[in-house]
Design a protein around this motif. Sequence first.
Motif, PDB file in Angstrom:
ATOM      1  N   ALA A  44       4.346  -9.700  16.941  1.00  0.00           N
ATOM      2  CA  ALA A  44       3.461  -8.763  17.652  1.00  0.00           C
ATOM      3  C   ALA A  44       2.009  -9.062  17.317  1.00  0.00           C
ATOM      4  O   ALA A  44       1.713  -9.846  16.424  1.00  0.00           O
ATOM      5  N   ALA A  45       1.130  -8.406  18.047  1.00  0.00           N
ATOM      6  CA  ALA A  45      -0.295  -8.579  17.791  1.00  0.00           C
ATOM      7  C   ALA A  45      -0.601  -8.190  16.352  1.00  0.00           C
ATOM      8  O   ALA A  45      -0.034  -7.238  15.814  1.00  0.00           O
ATOM      9  N   ARG A  52      -2.758  -6.616  13.631  1.00  0.00           N
ATOM     10  CA  ARG A  52      -3.817  -5.603  13.528  1.00  0.00           C
ATOM     11  C   ARG A  52      -4.054  -5.271  12.064  1.00  0.00           C
ATOM     12  O   ARG A  52      -3.200  -5.511  11.220  1.00  0.00           O
ATOM     13  N   LEU A  53      -5.152  -4.613  11.821  1.00  0.00           N
ATOM     14  CA  LEU A  53      -5.392  -4.081  10.486  1.00  0.00           C
ATOM     15  C   LEU A  53      -4.389  -2.971  10.215  1.00  0.00           C
ATOM     16  O   LEU A  53      -3.973  -2.261  11.132  1.00  0.00           O
ATOM     17  N   LYS A  98      -9.241  -3.780   5.199  1.00  0.00           N
ATOM     18  CA  LYS A  98     -10.513  -3.726   5.917  1.00  0.00           C
ATOM     19  C   LYS A  98     -11.703  -3.825   4.958  1.00  0.00           C
ATOM     20  O   LYS A  98     -12.640  -4.584   5.218  1.00  0.00           O
ATOM     21  N   ILE A 109     -12.196  -7.397   4.072  1.00  0.00           N
ATOM     22  CA  ILE A 109     -12.799  -8.168   5.166  1.00  0.00           C
ATOM     23  C   ILE A 109     -14.286  -7.870   5.266  1.00  0.00           C
ATOM     24  O   ILE A 109     -15.118  -8.778   5.415  1.00  0.00           O
ATOM     25  N   ASP A 110     -14.632  -6.595   5.132  1.00  0.00           N
ATOM     26  CA  ASP A 110     -16.053  -6.215   5.175  1.00  0.00           C
ATOM     27  C   ASP A 110     -16.822  -6.868   4.032  1.00  0.00           C
ATOM     28  O   ASP A 110     -17.952  -7.325   4.196  1.00  0.00           O
ATOM     29  N   ILE A 156     -16.596  -8.760  12.785  1.00  0.00           N
ATOM     30  CA  ILE A 156     -15.611  -9.168  13.793  1.00  0.00           C
ATOM     31  C   ILE A 156     -15.285 -10.650  13.665  1.00  0.00           C
ATOM     32  O   ILE A 156     -14.153 -11.067  13.885  1.00  0.00           O
ATOM     33  N   LEU A 186     -12.793 -10.928  10.955  1.00  0.00           N
ATOM     34  CA  LEU A 186     -11.511 -10.387  11.412  1.00  0.00           C
ATOM     35  C   LEU A 186     -10.827 -11.375  12.358  1.00  0.00           C
ATOM     36  O   LEU A 186      -9.599 -11.522  12.338  1.00  0.00           O
ATOM     37  N   GLU A 187     -11.599 -12.070  13.160  1.00  0.00           N
ATOM     38  CA  GLU A 187     -11.026 -13.087  14.048  1.00  0.00           C
ATOM     39  C   GLU A 187     -10.256 -14.134  13.252  1.00  0.00           C
ATOM     40  O   GLU A 187      -9.139 -14.507  13.594  1.00  0.00           O
ATOM     41  N   THR A 202      -7.082 -12.613  11.618  1.00  0.00           N
ATOM     42  CA  THR A 202      -5.957 -12.358  12.522  1.00  0.00           C
ATOM     43  C   THR A 202      -5.392 -13.649  13.084  1.00  0.00           C
ATOM     44  O   THR A 202      -4.265 -13.690  13.551  1.00  0.00           O
ATOM     45  N   LYS A 225     -22.979  -8.017  17.740  1.00  0.00           N
ATOM     46  CA  LYS A 225     -21.910  -8.856  17.219  1.00  0.00           C
ATOM     47  C   LYS A 225     -20.670  -8.030  16.952  1.00  0.00           C
ATOM     48  O   LYS A 225     -20.115  -8.051  15.876  1.00  0.00           O
ATOM     49  N   LEU A 229     -12.380 -12.166  19.706  1.00  0.00           N
ATOM     50  CA  LEU A 229     -11.028 -12.463  20.158  1.00  0.00           C
ATOM     51  C   LEU A 229     -10.151 -12.499  18.925  1.00  0.00           C
ATOM     52  O   LEU A 229     -10.310 -13.366  18.069  1.00  0.00           O
ATOM     53  N   LEU A 230      -9.229 -11.541  18.822  1.00  0.00           N
ATOM     54  CA  LEU A 230      -8.351 -11.477  17.667  1.00  0.00           C
ATOM     55  C   LEU A 230      -7.037 -12.172  17.975  1.00  0.00           C
ATOM     56  O   LEU A 230      -6.619 -12.248  19.122  1.00  0.00           O
ATOM     57  N   GLY A 231      -6.376 -12.615  16.884  1.00  0.00           N
ATOM     58  CA  GLY A 231      -5.081 -13.234  17.057  1.00  0.00           C
ATOM     59  C   GLY A 231      -5.193 -14.576  17.735  1.00  0.00           C
ATOM     60  O   GLY A 231      -6.259 -15.167  17.834  1.00  0.00           O
ATOM     61  N   ASN A 285      -0.654 -13.741  21.565  1.00  0.00           N
ATOM     62  CA  ASN A 285      -1.061 -12.455  20.995  1.00  0.00           C
ATOM     63  C   ASN A 285      -2.565 -12.269  20.947  1.00  0.00           C
ATOM     64  O   ASN A 285      -3.048 -11.343  20.320  1.00  0.00           O
ATOM     65  N   GLU A 313      -6.182 -11.132  21.730  1.00  0.00           N
ATOM     66  CA  GLU A 313      -6.692  -9.896  22.323  1.00  0.00           C
ATOM     67  C   GLU A 313      -8.203  -9.861  22.182  1.00  0.00           C
ATOM     68  O   GLU A 313      -8.722 -10.174  21.123  1.00  0.00           O
ATOM     69  N   TYR A 353     -15.047  -4.566  17.241  1.00  0.00           N
ATOM     70  CA  TYR A 353     -14.650  -4.288  15.871  1.00  0.00           C
ATOM     71  C   TYR A 353     -14.343  -2.807  15.713  1.00  0.00           C
ATOM     72  O   TYR A 353     -15.187  -1.966  15.982  1.00  0.00           O
TER      73      TYR A 353
END
Lengths: 199, 692
Positions: free
Chosen positions: A2-3, A5-6, A56, A59-60, A71, A74-75, A78, B174, B178-180, B184, B186, B190
Amino acid sequence: MAARRLSKTQPISFAFTPENLAWTQSEMAKYPEGRQASAVISLLWRAQEQEGWLSKPAIDEVAKLLDMPEIRVLEVATFYSMFNLAPVGEHFVQLCGTTPCWLRGADELKTVCRDKIGAPGEVSSDGKFSWSEVECLGACCNAPMVQIGNDYYEDLTAESFAKLLDDLKAGKPVKAGSQSGRTTSEPTGELTTLTEGAE
Amino acid sequence: MSDLVKVIIDGEEREVPRSWSLMQACEDAGAEIPRFCYHERLSVAGNCRMCLVEWVGAPKPQASCALGVGDLRPDRDGTPAKINTNSAVVKKAREGVMEFLLINHPLDCPICDQGGECDLQDQAVAFGSDRSRFEENKRAVDDKNMGPLVKTIMTRCIHCTRCVRFSTEVAGVKDMGLLGRGENAEITTYLEKALDSELSGNVIDLCPVGALTSKPYAFHARPWELRKTESVDVMDAVGTAIRVDCRGREVMRIMPRTHEDVNEEWLADKSRFIWDGLKSQRLDKPFVRKDGKLQPATWDEALNAVASAFPKSAPQKVAAISGQLACSESQFALKELMTTLGVANLDARENGAKLTAGNRAGYLFNSTIAGIEEADALLIVGSNPRKETPVLNARIRKRYLDNGFKGIAVVGPANDLTYDYDHLGDSAATLSNLGAFADVLRNAERPMIILGQGALTRDDGAAILAKCAKLAKAGEGWNGFNVLHTDPGMIAGLDLGFVPGEGGKDVQGILDSAESGEIDFVYLLNADGIDTTKLKNAFVVYQGHHGDAGAHAADVILPGAAYTEKNALWVNTEGRVQRGARAAFPPGEAKEDWAILRALSEALGAKLPFDTLEELRAKLFAAHSSFASLNVAPGAAGGSLDGVGQAGAIADAGFALPVADYYLTNVISRASKTMAECSQTFNAQRTAAAAE
C-alpha cells in the motif's frame, strides 16, 4: 504494497544522540558547500538505526540539519522501502516473497509469521517482533530466507523458522546464515561439480 | 563547435540551434509532439514518455523533451541524425505509453470537470485504444486537502509532476511533492497543508488531467457552454491578461491569457477566484437616503437628488475622490464634469500616496515587468511584492533563480518573498545608510529600486520618493526607478491629472474639510478605502458597484459596473494601457460608469460633450495622449527622474504595508465567499505555524 504514509502515532520529538550528531556533521562535510542535501539518505538511515523507525520529528530534524524542505526528505523516506515509517519490533523480520523464495516455500514462512507475530506491519504484543514481506534480498541460492535486523537467515523451513523465532523471543543466541547446516551456498551434502582435487 | 546542428526531421534537413531540445526542433519543423509532463516554463522532467520520437538507428524511441539536439550523433555515413515523428515505431510507442497511462486512470470523464479541455482526453482520442486489456483492479488514491481553491481527485493523477515543479520553481513554496514510487506514487502537500501561495490556482491550468481542478468552479459549467471574453484583470496593478468565461450573464470563471511582457501565463489567486464576489453585495438600483435610511429610487430621482444637493454657486465646497477600481473613462468624465463646474478638490490618490501627476516616470514601474529579467540588483523599499503583485513577484523569483541578481535587499518589514534577500532594516532611515548594498547598487549595470505604497503613504513619502529617485539609475535604455502600485485606479487618475486643481485639496484635506463642514458635497467614484466617518456632515454621492464602506456613507448611490461588465481602459503599474472588455451586463439597473456621469452632467446643467464611449475616448486621447497607445509600457523612454518627490527629512520609523490581507483588498474581494474562506484558512495555518 500500500501507499507508504507517516505513522498515525508519532513521538513528540526526536534528537540525534551526541555521537550520531557528530557523525551527521562528518557525513555532511563529505559534500561540497551547498550540496549538503546529498547526505539525506545516510542521515535518514542513521536516524532509523537510532530509533528503529523514521518518525515525523526525525524527518523534520533531518530536513533542518540539511536545510531542505520537509517534503523533499519525506519524498526520499517514502521512496525507499527500507525506511520504516511506523514502529517495528525489537526483531524486525523482512521476509522475501519473490519468486525463488516463493517457489521454495516462502508462503509457509508467512503462515509462521502470521501465527507467531500477527498481521504484517503490526508489532507483536510483547514488542519483540514485527514483520513485512519484501522483494528479493539477493540470497536466492539459499531460498527461502528472511532478514532479521542486519542478518540473513537462510534455507528455512517452517519448523526451523518457528524455532528461530522462539529462540529469539527467549533471548537465546542464534546462528545467522544457512539454517540447514551447509556453509554459505555450497551444495547440500557432497560436492557435485569440481570434485577433482577437492580432497 | 558550430552553434547550429543539422538534423533531418521527417525527411527534411534543418539547421537548429545547438541549445534546443529535440522537441523544440520537431515543433519548429511543424511536427506536433504530444506531451504531458513537459511545460515550456518549468524544468524538464521527462517522466511521462508521451513525447517519444524515433531516432533512426537508436535502439529505443527517445523522449524528445529531454534530449538536446546537440547530443544527436550524425549517422554512420556522416549524414545528420534522422528523426521521425510520425513513423510506425513512434505511433506504437505512444500507443503503449497511452495504454499504460490509462491503466490506472478512471473512466470518469462524464463527471470530470476537466472534460472538454483535458490533455489526456484529447490525446487518448489520438493514441488510445478503444478497449482496455487490463483486467486487474485499478488503483485508487486518497484525495488530498490542498485548501479552499484547489480540488483534488488524485485517482486521476498521471504523475507528470507539473504541479510540484510549478510550486517549487515558480511559486516558491516548498510544500508539494511526490511520495512513494511506482504504482504507489502520490502527489501531496506536506501533511496535507493548504498550498500557501498566491499563485496556487495555476496548478489547475497546468494539470493535464482532472486531478487538480478549481474548487469554487466544481460542477458549475462545461467549457463548451461558456462564452469567452478577453479582458484585463484589475485586482492588482499588474494588469494580467485574462479571459472571462460567462454563461448567460453570469461570470463562471476567470482564466489567464498569455502575455509575455506582463504575466507570461500565470494568474494570481485573487484574480482567478474573485468571480463569486461579482454576484453578491451588488448595487443593482439607485438609492436615495430618505428619513435617514437608504431607499430604492429611480434613476431620475437619484440624479435629481444629486443635482439639488449640489452647491452650484460654491464649487469650493465640492470634492470628488476616485478609488481603486475606477476605470480611466469614468475618471476622465468625472474630472471633465467637475472642472466644468469649477471644482478643484479632486483626488485619485485614495490612499494618500505622495505621488504627483505630470511626470509619468515619477510614478510608474519604469524598468517594466519584462525588464526584471535584465536587472542585476534589486532594492525593495516599503513593499511586499509577493502580496501586492504576486505575478510580478514570480518574475523577480525567476530572475533570482537564474542567478541574475548580484544582490537583493529590503528596507521595510521582512516577509517571505520566496527568494533570499538582505534585510537592511525596518526603518525608512536605513535608506540614508545602505551599507555594503550601496556599492552593489552603484556597481550594478541595471539596478532596480521598487518603491511600494507602504513608503509613499507616509507623511515623509515625498522625501522617500526623492531619495529613491536619486538612488536610482536612469538613462539611455534603462530606468531603475519603480513605483509598485496596488490598484489600477490611482495610476489612471495620475495619468489623467485627477489630482487637486489650482487651490484644491487632496484626499486628506477633503476629509478634514468635510468633517469641519468646509466641504459639504463629496462625490465618491469607486472610493471605499477612505475614512468615511469623516464624511458625516457632508452630502455624499457614491458611484460604484458594491455595497461597501463608500455606499454605507452615501446619501445617494448610483450603481455602476464592475470591471467585467464594461468596456474600459485600465493602466497597469508599468503605465501600460490595456483594454478591458465587457463580458456580461451589469446587474439590475446598474449602468456603465461613464454613462452615469454623462446623465448626471445633464441633470447638473453642465452637459458633457460626448454621447458614446468612442466620442469620450476621442476626447480622452486628445487630452492625454498616453491613453492612445494601447499595450505599450513607456519604460526607460518614459522621462527623466528630475524633480521627482521633494527632498526632506526621512523619519526614523517603520512602514505600514498596504496589503495586510492579500485575499481582502478591495470591494469585490470583500464580497467574495471564496476569498473570505482563503483568508480564514491561510491566516489560521500561519498562526498555527508561528505557534510551532
